[in-house]
Design an enzyme around this catalytic site. Structure first.
Site, PDB file in Angstrom:
ATOM      1  N   HIS A   1       2.459  14.403   0.047  1.00  0.00           N
ATOM      2  CA  HIS A   1       1.692  15.543  -0.479  1.00  0.00           C
ATOM      3  C   HIS A   1       2.591  16.775  -0.549  1.00  0.00           C
ATOM      4  CE1 HIS A   1      -2.282  13.902  -0.780  1.00  0.00           C
ATOM      5  NE2 HIS A   1      -2.146  13.329   0.403  1.00  0.00           N
TER       6      HIS A   1
ATOM      7  N   ASP B   1      -8.462   2.645  -3.706  1.00  0.00           N
ATOM      8  CA  ASP B   1      -8.042   3.265  -2.443  1.00  0.00           C
ATOM      9  C   ASP B   1      -8.046   4.794  -2.490  1.00  0.00           C
ATOM     10  OD1 ASP B   1      -6.846   3.025   0.286  1.00  0.00           O
ATOM     11  OD2 ASP B   1      -5.329   4.244  -0.693  1.00  0.00           O
TER      12      ASP B   1
ATOM     13  N   HIS C   1      -5.855  -0.953   5.566  1.00  0.00           N
ATOM     14  CA  HIS C   1      -5.842  -0.167   6.811  1.00  0.00           C
ATOM     15  C   HIS C   1      -7.080  -0.288   7.716  1.00  0.00           C
ATOM     16  CE1 HIS C   1      -7.777   2.341   3.844  1.00  0.00           C
ATOM     17  NE2 HIS C   1      -6.687   2.923   3.425  1.00  0.00           N
TER      18      HIS C   1
ATOM     19  N   HIS D   1       1.612   5.092  -2.086  1.00  0.00           N
ATOM     20  CA  HIS D   1       1.211   6.086  -3.096  1.00  0.00           C
ATOM     21  C   HIS D   1       2.477   6.760  -3.612  1.00  0.00           C
ATOM     22  CE1 HIS D   1      -3.126   5.838  -2.140  1.00  0.00           C
ATOM     23  NE2 HIS D   1      -2.694   5.617  -0.901  1.00  0.00           N
ATOM     24  N   LEU D   2       2.763   6.576  -4.884  1.00  0.00           N
ATOM     25  CA  LEU D   2       3.991   7.142  -5.449  1.00  0.00           C
ATOM     26  C   LEU D   2       3.732   8.408  -6.266  1.00  0.00           C
ATOM     27  CD1 LEU D   2       5.954   3.897  -6.414  1.00  0.00           C
ATOM     28  CD2 LEU D   2       6.234   5.357  -4.401  1.00  0.00           C
ATOM     29  N   ARG D   3       2.456   8.743  -6.478  1.00  0.00           N
ATOM     30  CA  ARG D   3       2.048  10.044  -7.071  1.00  0.00           C
ATOM     31  C   ARG D   3       2.417  10.249  -8.530  1.00  0.00           C
ATOM     32  NH1 ARG D   3      -1.598  10.086  -3.489  1.00  0.00           N
ATOM     33  NH2 ARG D   3      -1.033  10.806  -1.416  1.00  0.00           N
TER      34      ARG D   3
ATOM     35  N   ASN E   1      -4.471   5.588  -7.570  1.00  0.00           N
ATOM     36  CA  ASN E   1      -5.092   6.923  -7.614  1.00  0.00           C
ATOM     37  C   ASN E   1      -4.126   8.008  -8.074  1.00  0.00           C
ATOM     38  OD1 ASN E   1      -3.637   6.830  -5.230  1.00  0.00           O
ATOM     39  ND2 ASN E   1      -5.102   8.053  -4.062  1.00  0.00           N
TER      40      ASN E   1
ATOM     41  N   ASP F   1       0.808   2.745   3.699  1.00  0.00           N
ATOM     42  CA  ASP F   1      -0.072   3.803   3.168  1.00  0.00           C
ATOM     43  C   ASP F   1       0.716   5.114   3.044  1.00  0.00           C
ATOM     44  OD1 ASP F   1      -2.200   5.151   2.107  1.00  0.00           O
ATOM     45  OD2 ASP F   1      -3.476   5.044   3.883  1.00  0.00           O
TER      46      ASP F   1
ATOM     47  N   HIS G   1       0.838  -1.205   0.000  1.00  0.00           N
ATOM     48  CA  HIS G   1       0.000   0.000   0.000  1.00  0.00           C
ATOM     49  C   HIS G   1       0.870   1.252   0.000  1.00  0.00           C
ATOM     50  CE1 HIS G   1      -4.081   1.724   1.470  1.00  0.00           C
ATOM     51  NE2 HIS G   1      -3.401   2.648   0.817  1.00  0.00           N
TER      52      HIS G   1
END
Lengths: 441, 337
Positions: free
Chosen positions: A315, A157, A238, A65-67, A97, A311, A63
């Site tokens: 940002h 997610d 999660h 997030h590599l953006r 996402n 997770d 899980h």
């Protein structure tokens, strides 16, 4: 290719042995007499003195997030894999996402290729369950699976697959190729659109709109019944609430094919952190009260929770510098998760290193279908490894992060048990908090 | 003209120095002496308010920005008048529309205003905690003029001031019932803190759908009562009824079936006014405004002899003068022009 000799590490925290790696695989393990580097004829051998260090299979994060693509200002696959390598990971699963969303074979293959280019950590795309994460129409699940990326885990997610009909069809559909749906279990209709924290006394006092625990537990219950009905597999991302955990426990006792994960932040931080309205503690699902944290910890120890996942959610700074309800959701996690788990569970002797290997490497690799990761440290296995210094302390400095982002709730905190060296197929990818420059290799 | 010697005289008498916080973000920031000082100074400010020439030089040369991310005619005007009567330069900045994740970040907006060299920022924002966050980013004094559904400290001060004057000096031991949409009310959160410090007994009245989460535990810790039946509460003869504004849009959000049903259960109707007045001869009716006449308060109640609604508005200017004075000066109240 240079061979690697890891001298004197405690394998899975138990017996001390020398481990010889050649051509990306473990070729010899000697616990009785040391391996003589000079005797490895005709090859150059790099030796790591691992006296006092613990050797585990490389960590696997289901899980992350590599953006990239879309928000390369917050993270790229290159910066994210640097953070992953520093954090002891040899494989990460990148959530869908992004912009565009990973909902086609082409998008999935692009992420696979960008990951392969960095060489620091294997990157496997997670496919979206629904087109554009909109929760309406199934994404091209089969094509993503048939692609070079061989997608096996699907998730919307960030959003819950809330429509029961869509969730049912997704589970039915992925069953034929052994896929699994990772669900962000949170019924959006049980909270307002600006929900941003746990609904409870603190949110009441702070005047912040929250998600009640039942928003999580009711979706887990529904999905468990759908998994049973469709004879398919669901993974609960999660889990954060005691009541959600109870439902997971019940479903497992019934023999339903359901797995569950917990994050380091939900195992450590509580709703109390929100009292200063600091958006660095704004995360979805939200931080919960201590009773829930205690329940999730107990669930990890008794096996109800199968895996720890980060997770990791970078940002850009400006997206966190809004009023609390307007700020982005998410916290960094790749570089700190091993230290947090070590400090909370190993230092306190509630877990062995073998347990850490299970929840942070072996079970995640099995869930993701990664046969080259999450091994038992046996001869013939791919040399995806992490060396841990169990007695060193990590004091987190957000400005020292490999991530491009700084939304780090661990800043200033100290944890015992740090990643010493990460090894991907025999190549050192990070050492003592710094990623290796593989362009030199 | 009074001079700073007033302050030194106070110190000389051995009175402990007043610990006034740098910012007014929450009533929780105020200990009882500070709260008392704000209310007592407001009384002096009300004397100024009643003069023909209302300006005093206290904050001459100081600059106050009213930074409003949300429309609020009455609160903004009240702060503006308060600042001007104290001779501060007051600038109104409407930042409406920038209060979302799409626009300039809150930090950039706040730092931009602060960089102009202002002494105080009075901030109103639709998001809970906004004033708190801004206080961490800038050096100016921050006054919370209402943050989302969190707090509205100057409203609680003016409510306390109004009730103290209506009750002849103190709210201690008085029973205050606060009725309406507790979930979305910043007024109630500030009032609970202020009334508890001043020794009043508080009952909150609302349907369960309009009670904040965790209010049960909160009531136990902080020692106030909860009720769902307004008629029972009125029959017990409360000294004050504070009717909260109910936004009509909440009615469609599933919090309550219809406005009519709300009024029947929770409105201060003609009949309830008569019962309440009969049960307590000293009854005081308050409303933070703007009123929805006919919804949470009948016109007969809004305009009744017991209604203090306009006194509240007048007190608003006085307490805001007091807040600005106490935050921006270290004593030496100059009360003459």
């Amino acid at each position: 290719m240079t061979d690697l000799l890891i001298r004197g590490a405690r394998l899975l925290g138990d017996r001390t042995a020398d481990v010889l790696v050649a051509d990306g695989r473990i070729v010899e393990i000697a616990s009785d007499s040391p391996i003589d580097a000079a005797a490895v004829a005709g090859r150059s051998v790099e030796t790591i003195d691992a006296d006092g260090l613990v050797l585990l299979p490389g960590l696997v994060d289901v899980h992350t997030h590599l953006r990239e693509p879309g928000r390369e200002d917050a993270e790229t696959i290159a910066s994210g894999t640097r953070a992953a390598a520093v954090g002891g990971f040899t494989a990460v699963l990148a959530m869908a996402n992004t912009s565009p969303v990973t909902d086609t074979a082409e998008a999935a293959e692009r992420i696979l290729d960008l990951g392969a280019r960095t060489g620091l950590c294997d990157v496997h795309p997670i496919g979206a369950v629904t087109h554009g994460l909109e929760g309406q129409q199934l994404a091209e699940l089969g094509l993503m699976h048939r692609s070079r990326a061989a997608v096996r885990v699907f998730s919307d997610d960030g959003r819950c697959v809330a429509d029961s009909r869509v969730m049912r069809r997704a589970l039915e559909y992925v069953r034929s190729f052994g896929g699994v749906v990772s669900q962000h279990a949170q019924d959006p209709s049980l909270a307002g659109p600006s929900a941003c924290c746990h609904e409870g006394e603190i949110s009441g006092r702070l005047g912040l709109p929250g998600w009640p625990p039942v928003a999580e537990s009711s979706i887990i219950a529904r999905d468990a019944m759908l998994a049973a009905h469709t004879n398919s597999r669901v993974h609960v991302a999660h889990v954060t609430t005691a009541e959600g955990l109870e439902v997971v426990r019940w479903a497992k006792a019934k023999g339903i094919a359901l797995t569950a994960e917990a994050t380091p932040h939900h195992l450590f931080l509580t709703t109390e952190e929100l009292l200063g309205y600091d958006p660095d503690y704004k995360v979805n699902p939200p931080l919960r009260p201590q009773e829930d944290v205690d329940a999730i910890r107990a669930g990890l120890l008794d096996g109800t929770i199968d895996v720890v996942a980060t997770d990791h959610a970078p940002h850009a700074r400006q997206d966190k510098e809004h009023a609390f309800v307007d700020a982005a959701f998410g916290v960094l996690g790749l570089e700190t998760s091993l230290a947090v788990i070590s400090d909370v569970f190993v230092r306190t002797e509630q877990m062995t290193w073998r347990d850490v290997a299970r929840v942070m490497s072996q079970a995640p690799a099995r869930l993701a279908g990664l046969t080259d990761h999450g091994g038992d440290l046996a001869v013939g296995e791919a040399a995806n490894l992490v060396l841990i210094d169990p007695d060193a302390t990590l004091t987190v400095d957000r400005s020292a992060s490999q991530s491009y982002s700084r939304n780090n709730p661990w800043h200033g905190r100290s944890f015992r048990g740090t990643v010493h060296t990460t090894i991907l197929r025999g190549t050192t990818t990070a050492q003592n908090g710094a990623p290796c420059d593989l362009t030199r290799v | 003209m009074t001079t700073p010697t007033d302050t030194s005289a106070e110190v000389a008498t051995g009175a402990p120095p007043l610990s006034m916080p740098k910012h007014l973000l929450s009533i929780a920031d105020l200990d009882l002496p500070a709260l008392r000082a704000l209310l007592d100074t407001a009384s002096q400010m009300q004397d100024v308010q009643r003069r023909e020439v209302k300006k005093v030089p206290t904050l001459r040369g100081r600059t106050i920005v009213n930074l409003f991310f949300e429309d609020s005619t009455r609160t903004r005007s009240s702060f503006e008048i308060a600042g001007k009567w104290l001779s501060a330069d007051v600038i109104n900045v409407s930042a409406k529309g920038s209060s979302t994740s799409k626009g300039e970040s809150l930090r950039d907006t706040a730092q931009t205003i602060a960089a102009m060299g202002v002494d105080a920022i009075v901030i109103r924002h639709s998001a809970s905690g906004a004033a708190h966050q801004v206080a961490g980013w800038v050096d100016a004094h921050i006054v919370n003029a209402g943050d989302g559904t969190h707090e509205h400290p100057t409203q609680a001060l003016l409510d306390a001031y109004t009730m103290e004057h209506a009750f002849g000096g103190s709210v201690e031991g008085r029973h205050v019932a606060i009725v309406g949409d507790l979930t979305h009310s910043r007024v109630v959160r500030s009032n609970l803190l202020a009334l508890a410090k001043l020794g009043a007994r508080v009952t909150l009245v609302a349907p369960h759908t309009l009670m904040p989460s965790g209010i049960g535990e909160w009531a136990q810790t902080d020692g106030f009562a909860l009720a769902t039946d307004l008629d029972e509460v009125i029959a017990s003869g409360p000294d004050a009824l504070m009717m909260l504004r109910v936004q009509r849009e909440r009615m469609s959000g599933g919090f309550f079936p219809t406005p009519r049903e709300y009024t029947v259960h929770y409105g201060l109707t003609r009949d309830r006014l008569a019962t309440a007045a009969a049960a307590n001869a000293d009854l005081v009716i308050c409303h933070p405004g703007p009123m929805n006449r006919g919804l949470e308060i009948a016109p007969e109640a809004a305009d009744a002899a017991q209604s203090r609604v306009l006194d509240q508005v007048a007190a608003g200017v006085a307490v805001r003068m007091s807040v600005l004075y106490h935050l921006l000066t270290t004593g030496g109240l100059e009360m003459t022009a």
